[in-house]
Design a protein around this motif. Structure first.
Motif, mmCIF file in Angstrom:
data_model
loop_
_atom_site.group_PDB
_atom_site.id
_atom_site.type_symbol
_atom_site.label_atom_id
_atom_site.label_comp_id
_atom_site.label_asym_id
_atom_site.label_seq_id
_atom_site.Cartn_x
_atom_site.Cartn_y
_atom_site.Cartn_z
ATOM 1 N N LYS A 177 0.771 -1.222 -0.208
ATOM 2 C CA LYS A 177 -0.042 0.010 0.045
ATOM 3 C C LYS A 177 0.732 1.287 0.034
ATOM 4 O O LYS A 177 1.998 1.455 0.621
ATOM 5 C CB LYS A 177 -0.856 0.080 1.215
ATOM 6 N N GLU A 178 0.380 2.164 -0.577
ATOM 7 C CA GLU A 178 0.885 3.611 -0.594
ATOM 8 C C GLU A 178 2.439 3.455 -1.049
ATOM 9 O O GLU A 178 3.146 4.234 -0.642
ATOM 10 C CB GLU A 178 0.964 4.055 0.556
ATOM 11 N N GLY A 179 2.707 2.544 -2.184
ATOM 12 C CA GLY A 179 3.883 2.523 -2.713
ATOM 13 C C GLY A 179 5.094 2.146 -1.966
ATOM 14 O O GLY A 179 6.233 2.011 -2.298
ATOM 15 N N HIS A 180 4.510 1.189 -0.828
ATOM 16 C CA HIS A 180 5.401 0.296 -0.207
ATOM 17 C C HIS A 180 6.036 -0.781 -0.810
ATOM 18 O O HIS A 180 5.328 -1.655 -1.169
ATOM 19 C CB HIS A 180 4.806 0.000 1.031
ATOM 20 N N CYS A 181 7.435 -0.776 -1.040
ATOM 21 C CA CYS A 181 8.048 -1.855 -1.802
ATOM 22 C C CYS A 181 8.814 -2.673 -0.743
ATOM 23 O O CYS A 181 9.731 -2.140 -0.230
ATOM 24 C CB CYS A 181 8.718 -1.223 -3.042
ATOM 25 N N VAL A 182 8.925 -3.977 -1.196
ATOM 26 C CA VAL A 182 9.981 -4.878 -0.492
ATOM 27 C C VAL A 182 10.530 -5.797 -1.570
ATOM 28 O O VAL A 182 9.811 -6.149 -2.635
ATOM 29 C CB VAL A 182 9.204 -5.827 0.600
ATOM 30 N N ARG A 183 11.831 -5.794 -1.626
ATOM 31 C CA ARG A 183 12.488 -6.564 -2.502
ATOM 32 C C ARG A 183 13.241 -7.764 -1.675
ATOM 33 O O ARG A 183 13.907 -7.841 -0.705
ATOM 34 C CB ARG A 183 13.782 -5.767 -3.180
ATOM 35 N N PHE A 184 12.891 -8.866 -2.263
ATOM 36 C CA PHE A 184 13.136 -10.098 -1.560
ATOM 37 C C PHE A 184 14.297 -10.683 -2.358
ATOM 38 O O PHE A 184 14.211 -11.149 -3.523
ATOM 39 C CB PHE A 184 12.174 -11.396 -1.513
ATOM 40 N N VAL A 185 15.579 -11.031 -1.807
ATOM 41 C CA VAL A 185 16.900 -11.282 -2.364
ATOM 42 C C VAL A 185 17.140 -12.753 -1.810
ATOM 43 O O VAL A 185 17.225 -12.953 -0.689
ATOM 44 C CB VAL A 185 17.788 -10.373 -2.191
ATOM 45 N N SER A 186 17.726 -13.683 -2.910
ATOM 46 C CA SER A 186 18.367 -14.763 -2.266
ATOM 47 C C SER A 186 19.570 -15.034 -2.822
ATOM 48 O O SER A 186 19.769 -14.934 -4.106
ATOM 49 C CB SER A 186 17.381 -16.160 -2.670
ATOM 50 N N ALA A 187 20.646 -15.252 -2.151
ATOM 51 C CA ALA A 187 21.828 -15.319 -2.808
ATOM 52 C C ALA A 187 22.643 -16.520 -2.171
ATOM 53 O O ALA A 187 22.522 -16.828 -0.709
ATOM 54 C CB ALA A 187 22.700 -14.017 -2.319
ATOM 55 N N CYS A 188 23.703 -16.992 -2.682
ATOM 56 C CA CYS A 188 24.594 -18.057 -2.121
ATOM 57 C C CYS A 188 26.024 -17.767 -2.390
ATOM 58 O O CYS A 188 26.482 -17.519 -3.715
ATOM 59 C CB CYS A 188 24.127 -19.445 -2.879
ATOM 60 N N ARG A 189 26.742 -17.711 -1.184
ATOM 61 C CA ARG A 189 28.094 -17.419 -1.362
ATOM 62 C C ARG A 189 28.938 -18.725 -1.307
ATOM 63 O O ARG A 189 28.821 -19.683 -0.737
ATOM 64 C CB ARG A 189 28.394 -16.551 -0.086
ATOM 65 N N PRO A 190 29.970 -18.981 -2.473
ATOM 66 C CA PRO A 190 30.475 -19.926 -2.485
ATOM 67 C C PRO A 190 31.413 -20.155 -1.356
ATOM 68 O O PRO A 190 31.948 -19.586 -0.713
ATOM 69 C CB PRO A 190 31.112 -19.736 -3.856
ATOM 70 N N CYS A 191 31.823 -21.706 -1.372
ATOM 71 C CA CYS A 191 32.947 -22.043 -0.327
ATOM 72 C C CYS A 191 34.230 -21.644 -0.916
ATOM 73 O O CYS A 191 34.168 -21.163 -2.138
ATOM 74 C CB CYS A 191 32.677 -23.432 -0.240
ATOM 75 N N ALA A 192 35.323 -21.602 -0.096
ATOM 76 C CA ALA A 192 36.286 -21.014 -0.580
ATOM 77 C C ALA A 192 37.165 -22.067 -1.500
ATOM 78 O O ALA A 192 38.153 -21.535 -2.371
ATOM 79 C CB ALA A 192 37.459 -20.865 0.758
#
Length: 326
Positions: A177-192
């Protein structure tokens, strides 16, 4: 003899052995990491913090899970169990890491849309490394995804992927509502390190700069998040960090960017267990972060083996719907 034992059992002379249900056997296999030198104890393998109960009214529920490779076949029991878990646990958004599939190399009958027939009111976006098609089979380490179900599915206005094409992160943007924006982000950081097919080696071959793939992902993601915040977006980020999320490089980059780990922030009085079952140092290496405008009411970790079969725990939180999506 077997025949004699069977006759005695039928006559009541011998007690019958009870068979363990399949679910109990699977959970026991993930929860049996006990050592005599201070490793994982039994209660470390159980759920942590708040219990996952039926979702109260006007509640938004978000979860994150490293699912440790989704099977190629849409008919595999692990694939079915994942979808059933999203539905039965009433997740509005599920953020996934280590999906493990090169989607363009799968048969049409094994695509995601074929897997969600029991979850029809949903939408999803996935990313995997598309830079090495000649080196990739249908099974490919890495990959991330976001699934939105039920009411929030209709609030999705935009989706996108890591612009490099390496499948490091994926996102979905919701309009409230009223321009409320939520961005859902999924990320995977590699092993060394790892073999030639590992995520780290995939990224090393794909990028010409001299940065370590683990560091490059975080730096590039912070740049992207800074741009999203400049648009006025609230952020909810999940990362398989492959290091203790309370310290180290991930913490050092995300905290100055204005993100906090919401489950650990809510339960500061509790000592969290490991989120990966081979870790015997009580180090949570998976996390759910959010910007300051997102506050949660409840949250925690499921026990090992609960939900989709994986060597990682599922993380989740509940928030008031108006807080999460306006």
């Amino acid at each position: 003899t077997k025949a004699k034992k069977k006759r005695l059992q039928s006559a009541g002379g011998l007690p019958r052995r009870k068979k363990k249900k399949k679910k109990q056997v699977i959970q026991a296999s993930f929860q049996s990491h006990f050592t005599a030198d201070g490793g994982i104890l039994h209660n470390d393998a159980e759920s942590f913090a708040d219990a996952l109960v039926p979702k109260p009214p006007q509640t938004f529920r978000c979860a994150s899970h490293n699912i440790s490779l989704l099977p190629e076949s849409a008919r595999h029991q692990k694939s079915r169990r994942l979808i059933n878990h999203v539905r039965d646990s009433q997740f509005d958004v599920l953020l996934m890491q280590e999906v493990g599939l090169h989607w363009s190399k799968l048969d049409p009958s094994d695509q995601w849309v074929e897997r969600v027939r029991s979850l029809p009111d949903s939408t999803a976006v996935f990313a995997n490394n598309t830079l090495e098609p000649q080196l990739s089979s249908s099974v490919q380490h890495g990959g991330v995804g976001v699934v939105a179900a039920s009411e929030v599915r209709h609030r999705m206005v935009e989706r996108g992927r890591d612009p490099s094409g390496s499948g490091r992160w994926v996102w979905m943007r919701m309009l409230g509502k009223e321009g409320h924006c939520v961005r859902f982000v999924s990320a995977c950081r590699p092993c060394a390190s790892g073999g030639s097919g590992s995520v780290s080696q995939q990224h090393s071959r794909s990028f010409t700069d001299q940065r370590l793939p683990r560091t490059a992902l975080l730096e590039d993601l912070v740049v992207a998040m800074t741009a999203w915040k400049a648009l006025g977006d609230h952020l909810i980020l999940c990362v398989d960090a492959n290091e203790d999320v309370r310290q180290g490089e991930v913490h050092q980059l995300l905290e100055p960017a204005g993100l906090r780990e919401v489950i650990l922030d809510l339960h500061q009085d509790l000592s969290p267990p490991a989120t990966q079952h081979r870790n015997q140092q009580r180090e949570p290496i998976d996390g759910l972060w959010a910007t300051s405008g997102i506050t949660i009411a409840r949250g925690g970790y499921l026990g090992f083996g609960e939900g989709c079969h994986s060597d990682h725990r599922l993380l989740w939180f509940d928030a008031c719907f108006s807080v999460a999506l306006g």
